[in-house]
Motif scaffolding. Structure first.
Motif, PDB file in Angstrom:
ATOM      1  N   VAL A  28      16.887 103.814  80.815  1.00 21.48           N
ATOM      2  CA  VAL A  28      17.077 102.425  80.393  1.00 21.48           C
ATOM      3  C   VAL A  28      15.681 101.822  80.390  1.00 21.48           C
ATOM      4  O   VAL A  28      15.007 101.821  81.420  1.00 21.48           O
ATOM      5  N   HIS A  29      15.240 101.339  79.273  1.00 30.70           N
ATOM      6  CA  HIS A  29      13.848 100.947  79.131  1.00 30.70           C
ATOM      7  C   HIS A  29      13.448  99.876  80.150  1.00 30.70           C
ATOM      8  O   HIS A  29      14.157  98.876  80.332  1.00 30.70           O
ATOM      9  N   PRO A  72       3.865 102.353  89.576  1.00 29.53           N
ATOM     10  CA  PRO A  72       3.696 102.724  88.175  1.00 29.53           C
ATOM     11  C   PRO A  72       2.800 101.730  87.437  1.00 29.53           C
ATOM     12  O   PRO A  72       2.514 100.651  87.960  1.00 29.53           O
ATOM     13  N   PRO A  73       2.386 102.047  86.219  1.00 31.05           N
ATOM     14  CA  PRO A  73       1.520 101.141  85.468  1.00 31.05           C
ATOM     15  C   PRO A  73       2.191  99.794  85.207  1.00 31.05           C
ATOM     16  O   PRO A  73       3.421  99.681  85.183  1.00 31.05           O
ATOM     17  N   VAL A  74       1.362  98.769  85.002  1.00 24.38           N
ATOM     18  CA  VAL A  74       1.878  97.428  84.734  1.00 24.38           C
ATOM     19  C   VAL A  74       2.573  97.378  83.381  1.00 24.38           C
ATOM     20  O   VAL A  74       3.632  96.760  83.230  1.00 24.38           O
ATOM     21  N   PHE A  75       1.985  98.021  82.382  1.00 26.14           N
ATOM     22  CA  PHE A  75       2.506  97.982  81.016  1.00 26.14           C
ATOM     23  C   PHE A  75       3.087  99.347  80.622  1.00 26.14           C
ATOM     24  O   PHE A  75       2.682 100.380  81.140  1.00 26.14           O
ATOM     25  N   GLY A  76       4.009  99.305  79.692  1.00 29.71           N
ATOM     26  CA  GLY A  76       4.493 100.542  79.090  1.00 29.71           C
ATOM     27  C   GLY A  76       5.701 101.164  79.746  1.00 29.71           C
ATOM     28  O   GLY A  76       6.194 102.199  79.276  1.00 29.71           O
ATOM     29  N   GLY A  77       6.207 100.568  80.829  1.00 33.13           N
ATOM     30  CA  GLY A  77       7.453 101.028  81.432  1.00 33.13           C
ATOM     31  C   GLY A  77       7.451 102.506  81.776  1.00 33.13           C
ATOM     32  O   GLY A  77       6.454 103.075  82.216  1.00 33.13           O
ATOM     33  N   GLU A  78       8.609 103.141  81.548  1.00 37.41           N
ATOM     34  CA  GLU A  78       8.787 104.540  81.928  1.00 37.41           C
ATOM     35  C   GLU A  78       7.949 105.486  81.072  1.00 37.41           C
ATOM     36  O   GLU A  78       7.631 106.603  81.498  1.00 37.41           O
ATOM     37  N   MET A  79       7.542 105.040  79.879  1.00 42.15           N
ATOM     38  CA  MET A  79       6.756 105.913  79.018  1.00 42.15           C
ATOM     39  C   MET A  79       5.337 106.098  79.566  1.00 42.15           C
ATOM     40  O   MET A  79       4.834 107.221  79.681  1.00 42.15           O
ATOM     41  N   SER A  80       4.680 105.007  79.914  1.00 41.90           N
ATOM     42  CA  SER A  80       3.346 105.138  80.501  1.00 41.90           C
ATOM     43  C   SER A  80       3.435 105.752  81.902  1.00 41.90           C
ATOM     44  O   SER A  80       2.524 106.463  82.335  1.00 41.90           O
ATOM     45  N   ALA A  81       4.547 105.525  82.617  1.00 44.47           N
ATOM     46  CA  ALA A  81       4.731 106.149  83.930  1.00 44.47           C
ATOM     47  C   ALA A  81       4.807 107.667  83.802  1.00 44.47           C
ATOM     48  O   ALA A  81       4.294 108.401  84.658  1.00 44.47           O
ATOM     49  N   ALA A  82       5.448 108.160  82.750  1.00 42.15           N
ATOM     50  CA  ALA A  82       5.526 109.608  82.530  1.00 42.15           C
ATOM     51  C   ALA A  82       4.145 110.191  82.282  1.00 42.15           C
ATOM     52  O   ALA A  82       3.800 111.252  82.809  1.00 42.15           O
ATOM     53  N   ARG A 174      23.450 101.957  85.940  1.00 46.65           N
ATOM     54  CA  ARG A 174      24.721 102.321  85.304  1.00 46.65           C
ATOM     55  C   ARG A 174      25.398 101.099  84.696  1.00 46.65           C
ATOM     56  O   ARG A 174      25.988 101.167  83.608  1.00 46.65           O
ATOM     57  N   LYS A 175      25.312  99.973  85.387  1.00 47.07           N
ATOM     58  CA  LYS A 175      25.888  98.730  84.870  1.00 47.07           C
ATOM     59  C   LYS A 175      25.200  98.324  83.575  1.00 47.07           C
ATOM     60  O   LYS A 175      25.857  97.872  82.622  1.00 47.07           O
ATOM     61  N   GLN A 176      23.881  98.486  83.508  1.00 48.15           N
ATOM     62  CA  GLN A 176      23.135  98.137  82.294  1.00 48.15           C
ATOM     63  C   GLN A 176      23.542  99.014  81.124  1.00 48.15           C
ATOM     64  O   GLN A 176      23.620  98.549  79.988  1.00 48.15           O
ATOM     65  N   VAL A 224      13.825 110.038  76.714  1.00 49.64           N
ATOM     66  CA  VAL A 224      14.534 109.403  75.606  1.00 49.64           C
ATOM     67  C   VAL A 224      15.486 108.338  76.149  1.00 49.64           C
ATOM     68  O   VAL A 224      15.888 108.377  77.315  1.00 49.64           O
ATOM     69  N   GLY A 225      15.859 107.392  75.298  1.00 51.23           N
ATOM     70  CA  GLY A 225      16.841 106.398  75.685  1.00 51.23           C
ATOM     71  C   GLY A 225      18.167 107.050  76.028  1.00 51.23           C
ATOM     72  O   GLY A 225      18.563 108.051  75.409  1.00 51.23           O
ATOM     73  N   ILE A 226      18.863 106.509  77.012  1.00 48.26           N
ATOM     74  CA  ILE A 226      20.127 107.096  77.451  1.00 48.26           C
ATOM     75  C   ILE A 226      21.132 107.184  76.302  1.00 48.26           C
ATOM     76  O   ILE A 226      21.919 108.135  76.228  1.00 48.26           O
TER      77      ILE A 226
END
Length: 251
Positions: A28-29, A72-82, A174-176, A224-226
């Protein structure tokens, strides 16, 4: 990467082949639970390839986001975290807009012959997606020449954060997922839903094709997105069965 490590979970899929193990991680982004899951999988497996649901021309910007002491990084969410979590390996974008994506989308439109309004919606979405990818590349160019980091997208706000208990984060995630599905079905017109479906099919076909090629380079983690997770996994598995001489799925 230790290919014997079992990677399972509600939003993790493992697909094996002679070319290397492929791990799909659904997210979930910008959700803290998703970001944590991505970081743990990448750090544990140390794959040769990190494949992200991003346009290829957007990757330089997210690499810049990952180049920070913040974890994790401030910007880029899970993508920059990866990207940040990867000790080694190659990072690639597997999503549209690309030539392959537009070709697949065109064929899908010709095959289904949707309404004119649906076609207009598809074209409008494709234009906006392309503009966004170009904006990411432009922001990366600015970042390469200065110390400025431009946030192209406003992060998705979730009413939970890193300070909350892991179980609470997982329940909220899961709720999201459920909320997203309900919202999409309730507030979109028929033509908009059909346009989204056509676009998603083309994206998933293109991402699947890219992943089939990439895993020949070695073990791969794909983020990838769920909403796309199970569809891509099913496509990859069905292609693996078709390629297997005895009809048995490779694991």
């Amino acid at each position: 990467m230790n290919a014997t490590v079992p990677m399972t979970g509600e939003y993790v899929r493992q697909i094996s082949s002679d070319g290397g193990i492929l791990i799909l991680v659904g997210v979930v982004h910008d959700h803290p639970a998703s970001t944590y899951r991505v970081r743990q999988v990448v750090k544990e497996l140390d794959p040769e390839v990190i494949a992200l649901e991003l346009p290829p021309i957007s990757i330089p910007l997210f690499k810049q986001y990952a180049s920070t002491d913040r974890c994790p990084p401030v910007f880029g969410g899970e993508m920059s975290a990866a990207i940040q979590a990867a000790a080694t390996g190659t990072t690639v974008g597997i999503d549209g807009p690309t030539g392959g994506f537009f070709q697949r989308l065109g064929w899908n439109l010709l095959r289904e012959r949707p309404s004119l309004q649906t076609v207009r919606n598809v074209v409008s979405d494709a234009v906006e997606t392309t503009k966004h990818a170009v904006a990411c590349r432009a922001a990366a160019a600015v970042g390469a020449r200065t110390s400025i980091r431009l946030e192209v997208d406003s992060p998705v706000s979730h009413d939970i954060d890193w300070a909350d208990a892991p179980d609470d984060q997982a329940r909220h995630e899961r709720k999201q997922v459920r909320r997203s599905h309900s919202f999409m079905n309730a507030f979109r017109t028929a033509s908009r839903l059909q346009a989204s479906r056509l676009e998603d099919v083309a994206r998933e076909e293109e991402m699947t094709a890219r992943l089939l090629r990439l895993r020949e380079e070695g073990d791969t983690v794909a983020v990838v997105g769920i909403d796309h997770l199970d569809s891509i996994a099913e496509r990859l598995n069905s292609m693996g069965e078709a390629a297997s001489p005895d009809g048995v799925r490779d694991h």
